[in-house]
Design a protein around this motif. Structure first.
Motif, mmCIF file in Angstrom:
data_model
loop_
_atom_site.group_PDB
_atom_site.id
_atom_site.type_symbol
_atom_site.label_atom_id
_atom_site.label_comp_id
_atom_site.label_asym_id
_atom_site.label_seq_id
_atom_site.Cartn_x
_atom_site.Cartn_y
_atom_site.Cartn_z
ATOM 1 N N VAL A 60 0.857 -1.183 0.000
ATOM 2 C CA VAL A 60 0.000 0.000 0.000
ATOM 3 C C VAL A 60 0.892 1.232 0.000
ATOM 4 N N ILE A 61 0.583 2.168 -0.901
ATOM 5 C CA ILE A 61 1.343 3.420 -1.002
ATOM 6 C C ILE A 61 0.446 4.564 -0.564
ATOM 7 N N GLU A 62 0.828 5.242 0.493
ATOM 8 C CA GLU A 62 0.082 6.400 0.990
ATOM 9 C C GLU A 62 0.532 7.648 0.238
ATOM 10 N N ALA A 63 -0.435 8.397 -0.299
ATOM 11 C CA ALA A 63 -0.126 9.620 -1.060
ATOM 12 C C ALA A 63 -1.102 10.714 -0.679
ATOM 13 N N VAL A 64 -1.220 10.971 0.631
ATOM 14 C CA VAL A 64 -2.135 12.001 1.106
ATOM 15 C C VAL A 64 -1.375 13.293 1.380
ATOM 16 N N PHE A 65 -2.075 14.271 1.943
ATOM 17 C CA PHE A 65 -1.510 15.594 2.191
ATOM 18 C C PHE A 65 -0.262 15.502 3.071
ATOM 19 N N GLU A 66 0.697 16.385 2.815
ATOM 20 C CA GLU A 66 1.992 16.359 3.508
ATOM 21 C C GLU A 66 1.842 16.924 4.922
ATOM 22 N N ASP A 67 1.223 16.115 5.780
ATOM 23 C CA ASP A 67 1.010 16.509 7.161
ATOM 24 C C ASP A 67 1.250 15.283 8.040
ATOM 25 N N MET A 68 2.129 15.397 9.025
ATOM 26 C CA MET A 68 2.519 14.249 9.819
ATOM 27 C C MET A 68 1.337 13.609 10.544
ATOM 28 N N ASP A 69 0.483 14.402 11.153
ATOM 29 C CA ASP A 69 -0.649 13.838 11.894
ATOM 30 C C ASP A 69 -1.591 13.077 10.969
ATOM 31 N N VAL A 70 -1.838 13.634 9.779
ATOM 32 C CA VAL A 70 -2.713 12.957 8.819
ATOM 33 C C VAL A 70 -2.093 11.620 8.402
ATOM 34 N N LYS A 71 -0.798 11.626 8.108
ATOM 35 C CA LYS A 71 -0.137 10.401 7.666
ATOM 36 C C LYS A 71 -0.128 9.346 8.773
ATOM 37 N N LYS A 72 0.080 9.763 10.010
ATOM 38 C CA LYS A 72 0.046 8.802 11.118
ATOM 39 C C LYS A 72 -1.333 8.160 11.256
ATOM 40 N N GLN A 73 -2.378 8.951 11.081
ATOM 41 C CA GLN A 73 -3.733 8.399 11.137
ATOM 42 C C GLN A 73 -3.944 7.361 10.033
ATOM 43 N N VAL A 74 -3.445 7.664 8.839
ATOM 44 C CA VAL A 74 -3.571 6.732 7.719
ATOM 45 C C VAL A 74 -2.841 5.430 8.039
ATOM 46 N N PHE A 75 -1.621 5.535 8.557
ATOM 47 C CA PHE A 75 -0.843 4.323 8.816
ATOM 48 C C PHE A 75 -1.431 3.502 9.966
ATOM 49 N N ALA A 76 -2.021 4.163 10.938
ATOM 50 C CA ALA A 76 -2.702 3.413 11.999
ATOM 51 C C ALA A 76 -3.862 2.611 11.425
ATOM 52 N N ALA A 77 -4.604 3.235 10.484
ATOM 53 C CA ALA A 77 -5.713 2.532 9.841
ATOM 54 C C ALA A 77 -5.196 1.390 8.964
ATOM 55 N N LEU A 78 -4.091 1.616 8.277
ATOM 56 C CA LEU A 78 -3.515 0.560 7.443
ATOM 57 C C LEU A 78 -3.019 -0.605 8.288
ATOM 58 N N ASP A 79 -2.462 -0.284 9.441
ATOM 59 C CA ASP A 79 -1.954 -1.325 10.327
ATOM 60 C C ASP A 79 -3.067 -2.287 10.730
ATOM 61 N N ALA A 80 -4.264 -1.733 10.933
ATOM 62 C CA ALA A 80 -5.394 -2.556 11.348
ATOM 63 C C ALA A 80 -6.026 -3.313 10.183
ATOM 64 N N ALA A 81 -5.949 -2.753 8.967
ATOM 65 C CA ALA A 81 -6.701 -3.308 7.844
ATOM 66 C C ALA A 81 -5.918 -4.278 6.968
#
Length: 659
Positions: free
Chosen positions: A374-395
């Protein structure tokens, strides 16, 4: 005859096979073998025609790399090509894979050419700072229209099999078994009179002086100072005016001169660097994880471009967006980009339809349950990216590779947001992601070797030049970009105008200057990065506020119609703006700076000095593995002129010259 070339005769047709893995390069063994094959088949009365074919995945693909820069051992390639052209029996070149450089020159020496439907043919010597040296500039315009010959030689771009047939470079296309079709073709022409040698023919359509100026002018305008492009145009011009024998002598003279040109040394440096930077000793023998289904988080410009690149490489793609509207927009971008490829003739309509069948979208992360990567390509914001990776970790599956496309952020911090940081790495694509060749592979501290190997395997599958980079703010390319952009800001506040800086960079060989580039990318991107760094910025560091003031006015570049320059009515060509000049003057006065004039040479010295200084710091910190890695990144991601070899190579040459 050498073992690299063998001859088999059946029913009067000799099949000469070149077998010199991996790409059938034209080293001494192949050249001698071909010369021997001409003598053998000419001397055998049972032979009526000859088929020249190659084993493996490609036809002959140019010179032997290990012979670069050394005197060529006899027989030289020009003599081998001439011997084939002068043979008493007709030779048919059966081309599959690629016929590049010397490989195409050998094929031009043959009396006929038949091409596999997927073959590509080209003369890419300009990319090494050279021109064809075995008759390519002379024979090509005697078999295809002069304008096409000039374009092929001056750009180095290969053409496809169908195009080769249409313009006369190939006599026939094979949609089946190339060997069988070539032997049948040879049998058909075996009784015909030998066609006149190309070197003895007149050009296909010798243009008048005005038409040639038009053809040459278009090619020269794109050279941006590269000598081999200029001399390639010269060679074609001479070949059209002179008889074949004289033209061959001129070609050889130009080729020999270019071999000694510093630009050729720089381009050869880049050639080898691009092929070596992604080979990590620690990954030797490490198998990558399987790749079939890839998720992309985000359907904006970058996410859509990444999705297109993945689809074109044969992977199945799942796009995830926050809601149905955003997902529809992202899927539309992908479909539109693929349609643009259809219109440009890069893929067929059927191919587009097939690719889109392998592309699905969802607003839920559960759709990624079986994704391999999975390649994350969202807005360049650390908090947003951490939220995405937490969701990816679960899914996602525990063995799925998770990648971030961040341009600047700390990949170690992102990796720490999942239970197993060893499955996280950075994959920094460059926009447009389906076009740009560079891929920075960022290795966080805890990444597993097979995860890193998977990143490089993906790079190869996508046809990218993958460069390893360590974790720091901006990695290799953007860190150096920040350093020389800062130097350019200093110069503007000190008195240089943005257009003077851009003009100096273009004169040096960049496709555009730093300020036009910022306007194209969007000034808000850099503004966000500067605001993020502000709390940790050294208060003693000189800081230029001009760009911040432009952003505060909503001047974000081309997309808003104004940035460093004005873009009236959607124009992509910027015009100087008195408002920007006033802001610059105000900032200089506020900071007590007495502005002065700058020469183009001084501007480039400052820019290159900033690049090299930051590059050396990157090497000392282990962020880049070698100076070559920095050169490859700056050339393929930031427009540094290839023919100068990259900033680290250029600095080395300058130091040697001064020494």
């Amino acid at each position: 005859m050498t073992t690299a070339v063998t001859t088999e005769i059946t029913d009067g047709i000799a099949v000469v096979t070149v077998d010199n893995p991996p790409v059938n390069a034209l080293g001494y063994d192949v050249r001698q073998g071909l010369a021997d094959a001409v003598a053998q088949t000419d001397g055998d009365d049972s032979v009526r025609a000859v088929v020249l074919i190659a084993a493996g995945r490609t036809f002959m693909a140019g010179a032997e790399i290990k012979e670069f820069g050394k005197p060529m051992q006899d027989p030289g390639l020009p003599d081998v090509v001439l011997s084939i052209e002068s043979a008493r029996k007709p030779w048919v070149a059966a081309i599959h894979g690629t016929a590049l450089g010397g490989g195409l020159e050998v094929a031009l020496g043959c009396h006929y050419r038949i091409v596999d439907a997927r073959a590509k043919l080209g003369l890419p010597e300009v990319h090494l700072g050279l021109i064809p040296g075995a008759g390519g500039t002379v024979r090509l315009p005697r078999v295809v229209p002069v304008a096409r010959a000039a374009e092929m030689v001056a750009t180095g771009r290969p053409i496809r099999a169908q195009d080769a047939v249409q313009i006369g470079l190939a006599d026939r296309k094979s949609d089946g078994d190339l060997r069988v079709d070539a032997i049948a073709f040879a049998g058909d022409i075996a009784g015909d009179p030998l066609p006149e040698a190309l070197v003895n023919r007149a050009p296909v359509d010798a243009p008048d002086e005005e038409k040639w100026r038009e053809i040459a002018g278009k090619l020269v305008s794109k050279a941006r100072g590269q000598n081999s492009v200029l001399r390639a145009v010269d060679a074609i011009g001479e070949a059209v005016q002179l008889d074949g024998t004289a033209a061959l002598a001129v070609e050889r003279q130009i080729f020999t001169e270019l071999m000694q040109d510093p630009q050729s040394a720089a381009l050869r440096h880049v050639f080898f660097a691009e092929r070596s930077v992604g080979k990590l000793p620690e990954l030797r023998g490490v198998d990558p994880r399987p790749l079939s289904q890839v998720g992309v988080i985000g359907g904006g410009t970058m996410g859509a471009g990444i999705a297109v690149a993945l689809l074109l490489s044969g992977l199945h793609v799942i796009m995830i967006e926050r809601d149905e509207d955003a997902l529809a927009a992202g899927q539309g971008r992908v479909a539109d980009t693929l349609m643009a490829s259809v219109k440009r003739g890069l893929i067929s309509p059927d191919k587009r339809d097939t690719l889109l069948k392998g592309f699905i979208g969802s607003t839920g992360y559960d759709a990624l349950a079986q994704a391999d990567l999975v390649i994350e390509a969202v807005f360049e914001d650390m908090d947003v990216k951490k939220q995405v990776f937490a969701a990816l970790d679960a899914a996602t599956r525990p063995d799925a590779v998770l990648a971030t496309n961040t341009s600047y952020l700390d990949v170690n911090e992102i990796a720490a947001s999942v239970a197993d940081p060893s499955r996280v790495l950075g994959l920094h694509f460059f926009s447009p992601a389906h076009v740009m060749k560079l891929l920075e592979i960022v290795r966080p501290d805890q990444v597993a070797d097979d995860v890193l190997a998977t990143g490089f395997a993906l790079g190869r599958q996508l046809g990218k030049i993958a460069v390893p980079a360590g974790v720091c703010d901006g990695f290799i390319g953007n860190r150096i970009l920040s350093a020389y952009r800062r130097e350019c800001d200093y110069m503007v506040e000190d008195g240089a105008t943005p257009q003077e800086v851009d003009s100096a960079m273009k004169a040096y060989g960049f496709p555009m200057g730093i300020f036009a580039m910022q306007d194209m990318a969007g000034l808000d991107i850099g503004w966000a990065a500067r605001k993020r760094r502000a709390p940790t910025r050294d208060p003693k560091e000189r800081y230029v506020s001009i760009a911040d003031r432009l952003c505060e006015l909503g001047r974000f570049g081309q997309k808003t119609g104004a940035g460093w320059f004005n873009y009236p009515e959607g124009s992509r060509r910027g015009e100087p703006d008195p408002l920007v000049e006033n802001i610059i003057a105000e900032e200089a006065a506020k900071n007590g700076i007495e502005q002065r004039d700058f020469t183009a040479e001084e501007i480039m010295d400052r820019i290159l000095g900033a690049m090299v200084s930051e590059g050396r710091a990157i090497l000392e910190e282990g962020i880049a593995a070698s100076p070559e890695a920095i050169d490859v990144v700056m050339i393929n991601g930031y427009g540094f002129p290839r023919w100068r070899g990259g900033p680290m190579f250029a600095a080395k040459v300058a130091e040697q010259g001064n020494g």
